[in-house]
Design a protein around this motif. Structure first.
Motif, PDB file in Angstrom:
ATOM      1  N   ASN A   1      36.636 -79.358 -20.319  1.00  0.00           N
ATOM      2  CA  ASN A   1      36.758 -78.044 -19.711  1.00  0.00           C
ATOM      3  C   ASN A   1      38.213 -77.624 -19.548  1.00  0.00           C
ATOM      4  O   ASN A   1      38.579 -76.457 -19.730  1.00  0.00           O
TER       5      ASN A   1
ATOM      6  N   MET B   1      29.195 -78.301 -18.004  1.00  0.00           N
ATOM      7  CA  MET B   1      30.260 -77.548 -18.662  1.00  0.00           C
ATOM      8  C   MET B   1      29.952 -76.063 -18.642  1.00  0.00           C
ATOM      9  O   MET B   1      30.850 -75.241 -18.559  1.00  0.00           O
TER      10      MET B   1
ATOM     11  N   ALA C   1      32.496 -73.428 -16.852  1.00  0.00           N
ATOM     12  CA  ALA C   1      33.305 -72.917 -17.968  1.00  0.00           C
ATOM     13  C   ALA C   1      34.496 -72.062 -17.519  1.00  0.00           C
ATOM     14  O   ALA C   1      35.596 -72.208 -18.041  1.00  0.00           O
TER      15      ALA C   1
END
Lengths: 273, 297
Positions: free
Chosen positions: B80, B154, B158
């Motif tokens: 990330n 994720m 994000a």
């Protein structure tokens, strides 16, 4: 010609687009595809079923109530943090973010324990006949807790930058404090406040973890839409889950558009001419 | 001090009675709404003493859940972060069509319910999803296993790193980097020696918030993990399991670890904000920074 002297466009843009495509766009696309493959009749039958509409009602009404609570409490909190100096002010300022930092499941069991009929708050409330846990009131409390920081954090910076001269003008013209607040300060806060309200409401619509512990989860009564999507999944009714999730997605996008609009307005207000 | 005070006329709401009432009411509400939930976690976790707490934490399923959570963060957070840095570099150092759209797409996960995210992943990697049959015939397990948990984490995080970096790097402009490259520095060298020192606190801020969310994520992960005890349970899921097993002490003991993490995150947040991180995100006066000031976790 001289625009692009920095290196790395293809590398960084490539990584970015790939990540966004795989992590964000692909799953949401798959969800929309699945919901769309149902056909309009089946789709409508699922999303307009009695149980689904009851869940929308519960979710929306509780989110409205939670947002209303946060409007008052969030405004008061922001006001006290910005306008007054007192011991512990910085501590309170930092604590405001706890609902965001605390995992929702942890908040869920903590709130449920507090408001259960034998809990610290639940017992005295039960004594005066108010039941919180496993009722819509519990949902409202969980939603209010998890979305509290939004209003504080959107109002706070605007409140900090208010021009004292405007208040002074009101004072010299003989307006009372309440009049100045309502007619001088509130209009300046309004755009930020509206943006905070829509963020808070949107978050409440989608909240899951904190709510399911305290809600009781009775269909038609204390079942939120997010939980219904989850239950359909556990029943292996994937089309129904996709359809209900797509309704939530549409609601989220609508709220996103509204928030962006309000925020653009708030930004215009902050720009000093 | 006293001089400047006397020169300024009292602003509205400064009357002592009103002021003190407001402070008292707000402090009481903060104690009831924010501090009490935190206190009850500690109280319940240690309600049978420290020895029992230790025993609960040492339970093999709990230990496994802690391991799963740490492992998920160890994979999801660095990926990330790399994405966030790349996105910030691409969006702030270059002009290309679609920048605004890209910003909006990066922000989408903030608006989407974690449950919707989980359901969406099911329709990609689940048996009834786009790649389900292909994955099954290739004997690759994504859902109900670690990869699914990492992917869902994720998704929900994000925007975390990108959102901290983009407004800051936008405000800092491109002059320094352009000077460095025109003096012959490579792209990597420019990034590590020119850009990174200017964004390090904001980067750390984003990483800490991202980590906190990954470790605490419940909704999205609960859909894709399958909740298999001792196998795919992360710490938040394990808390739910223990709680529904009527093992309140165990649930709160596990919860106290995440609550401690939340407190540490808050402290780190305040420390980094003193170094200027997390500030530029607010609607900027110049109006040039992209307005991605949505949420402020």
């Amino acid at each position: 010609m001289a625009r692009r002297i920095l290196p790395g466009l293809s590398l960084t843009l490539g990584i970015t687009l790939m990540y966004v495509a795989i992590i964000v766009v692909l799953p949401l696309g798959a969800l929309i595809f699945k919901a769309a493959s149902l056909g309009p009749e089946d789709y409508w039958r699922i999303v307009s079923s009695e149980r689904a509409t009851a869940s929308y009602r519960v979710t929306i009404l509780c989110a409205l109530a939670a947002t209303l609570f946060n409007l008052v409490f969030g405004m008061a909190l922001a006001w006290v943090i910005v306008r007054y100096r007192f011991p512990g002010r910085r501590f309170i300022d930092a604590l405001v973010d706890l609902p965001f930092a605390l995992p929702t499941a942890v908040a869920g069991i903590a709130l449920t324990t507090l408001f259960a009929s034998n809990g610290w708050f639940g017992a005295p409330l039960a004594a005066i006949g108010i039941k919180v846990a496993y009722t819509p009131l519990g949902i409202i409390i969980a939603m209010a807790f998890t979305s509290l920081p939004f209003i504080v954090r959107t109002v706070q910076p605007v409140l900090e930058e208010l021009d004292p001269a405007l208040e002074e003008a009101g004072q010299t013209l003989g307006a009372s404090d309440l009049e100045i607040f309502l007619r001088v300060i509130l209009p300046q806060l309004a755009p930020a406040l509206l943006a905070g309200l829509s963020l808070s409401f949107a978050r409440s619509l989608g909240e899951f973890g904190a709510i399911i512990f305290i809600a009781g989860n009775q269909p038609f009564d204390t079942e939120i839409t997010a939980l219904l999507a989850f239950i359909r999944l556990e029943e292996y009714d994937y089309p129904a889950s996709a359809a209900i999730a797509s309704v939530m997605l549409i609601a989220a996008f609508t709220m996103l558009a509204i928030t962006n609009l309000l925020q653009a307005r708030a930004l215009r207000y902050t720009v000093k001419g | 001090m006293a001089k400047s005070k006397s020169r300024r006329p009292p602003r509205i709401g400064d009357a002592p009675v009103f002021r003190n009432t407001m402070i008292a009411v707000v402090l009481t509400l903060v104690a009831l709404v924010i501090i009490a939930p935190l206190a009850v976690i500690g109280y319940e976790a240690f309600s049978r003493g420290i020895a029992y707490f230790g025993k609960t934490i040492a339970n093999s399923d709990t230990r496994h859940a802690i391991l799963m959570t740490a492992l998920t963060a160890l994979i999801a957070v660095p990926i990330n972060t790399a994405f966030g840095v790349a996105a910030a570099w691409a969006i702030t150092k270059f002009d290309f069509p679609g920048r605004r759209l890209l910003l909006i797409v990066i922000e989408i996960p903030f608006s989407v319910s974690p449950i919707v995210a989980g359901v969406a992943y099911l329709f990609v990697y689940g048996l009834q999803g786009l790649f389900g049959e292909t994955l099954q015939s290739a004997d690759i397990k994504i859902l109900f296993a670690l990869p699914g948990i990492v992917l869902a984490s994720m998704f929900v995080t994000a925007p975390f790193v990108a959102r901290e970096l983009i407004p800051l790097m936008q405000a800092q402009g491109r002059d320094l980097e352009e000077a460095a490259t025109s003096l012959g520095a490579s792209g990597w060298r420019t990034f590590f020696f020119v850009t990174l020192p200017n964004i390090k606190w904001a980067l750390l801020y984003g990483v800490i918030l991202c980590n906190s969310r990954v470790m605490g994520e419940f909704g999205a992960v609960s859909v894709v993990s399958g909740n298999i005890r001792g196998q795919t349970n992360t710490l938040p899921l394990h808390i739910e399991l223990l709680y529904h097993d009527y093992n309140a002490v165990g649930a709160f003991a596990a919860a106290s670890i995440l609550a401690a993490l939340a407190v540490v995150t808050l402290i780190a947040k305040v420390a980094l904000e003193r170094r200027g991180a997390g500030r530029v995100r607010r609607p900027s006066l110049a109006g040039t920074a992209p307005d991605i000031s949505e949420t402020t976790p």
